[in-house]
Enzyme design. Structure first.
Site, PDB file in Angstrom:
ATOM      1  N   ASP A   7       0.883  -1.166   0.000  1.00 24.03           N
ATOM      2  CA  ASP A   7       0.000   0.000   0.000  1.00 24.03           C
ATOM      3  C   ASP A   7       0.921   1.216   0.000  1.00 24.03           C
ATOM      4  O   ASP A   7       1.344   1.686   1.060  1.00 24.03           O
ATOM      5  CB  ASP A   7      -0.905  -0.007   1.236  1.00 24.03           C
ATOM      6  CG  ASP A   7      -1.854   1.184   1.274  1.00 24.03           C
ATOM      7  OD1 ASP A   7      -2.188   1.716   0.196  1.00 24.03           O
ATOM      8  OD2 ASP A   7      -2.252   1.584   2.390  1.00 24.03           O
ATOM      9  N   GLU A  67      -2.766  -2.387  -5.414  1.00 26.23           N
ATOM     10  CA  GLU A  67      -4.141  -1.956  -5.634  1.00 26.23           C
ATOM     11  C   GLU A  67      -4.112  -0.961  -6.793  1.00 26.23           C
ATOM     12  O   GLU A  67      -3.232  -0.095  -6.843  1.00 26.23           O
ATOM     13  CB  GLU A  67      -4.658  -1.273  -4.367  1.00 26.23           C
ATOM     14  CG  GLU A  67      -6.062  -0.760  -4.451  1.00 26.23           C
ATOM     15  CD  GLU A  67      -6.502  -0.139  -3.140  1.00 26.23           C
ATOM     16  OE1 GLU A  67      -7.616  -0.457  -2.705  1.00 26.23           O
ATOM     17  OE2 GLU A  67      -5.748   0.659  -2.550  1.00 26.23           O
ATOM     18  N   ASP A 140      -2.372   1.470   6.964  1.00 26.26           N
ATOM     19  CA  ASP A 140      -1.609   1.120   5.762  1.00 26.26           C
ATOM     20  C   ASP A 140      -1.169  -0.344   5.793  1.00 26.26           C
ATOM     21  O   ASP A 140      -1.057  -0.989   4.762  1.00 26.26           O
ATOM     22  CB  ASP A 140      -0.371   2.018   5.627  1.00 26.26           C
ATOM     23  CG  ASP A 140      -0.729   3.484   5.650  1.00 26.26           C
ATOM     24  OD1 ASP A 140      -1.100   4.015   4.597  1.00 26.26           O
ATOM     25  OD2 ASP A 140      -0.651   4.080   6.737  1.00 26.26           O
TER      26      ASP A 140
END
Length: 161
Positions: A7, A67, A140
């Protein structure tokens, strides 16, 4: 197969590293890189590169999972996030690793069963899946673990990534 879910962020960059052997998933490491916001952008990009290259080599990662980004309210943040994603693509290319990407909806659906789940719901499920972990306060990290699990659960079944 060893998977690294990331992330990325310029203040905090969360990560989760897990090993998959058949249906069994073992968490190898998780945490975050905290970057000093007073440092210049090039310095933070370099720190990000060094940190994640070290993780990849130390854990002998096979796959990096990200992502897919979405354009939020701040286009400048979206652009800067692209720098970090580019670093991960560079590391993957240099180390001959596979990159997998999933949308936020796919990740939330994989982990919680609901594509519209909030970050707090994702964090609760992650804590339930890994009860031995100390309480993770950095969102995170739970986001990165969700990315990692989504990649593992959606990989080709023959592990020939």
């Amino acid at each position: 197969m060893i998977f690294l879910g990331v992330d990325p962020g310029f203040q905090y960059a969360g990560f989760g590293i897990a090993k998959s052997e058949g249906a069994r998933v073992s968490l190898l490491d998780c945490g975050f890189l905290k970057m000093n916001t007073t440092k210049s952008l090039p310095e933070r990009v370099n720190l990000f590169y060094d940190y994640f290259l070290d993780l990849v080599t130390k854990h002998q990662v096979n796959v990096i999972i990200l992502e897919t980004p979405f354009l939020g309210k701040n286009a400048q943040n979206f652009l800067k996030l692209g720098y970090l994603r580019g670093i991960l693509y560079l590391i993957a290319n240099q180390q001959k690793l596979q990159i997998m990407e999933f949308s936020p909806t796919q990740i939330k659906l994989a982990v919680t069963g609901y594509g519209g789940a909030g970050k707090d719901q994702v964090a609760r499920v992650i804590q339930q899946l890994f009860p031995r972990l100390p309480l993770i306060k950095q969102i995170d990290v739970t986001d990165a673990l969700a990315v990692t699990l989504c990649g593992i659960w959606h990989r080709p079944k023959n592990d020939s990534i």
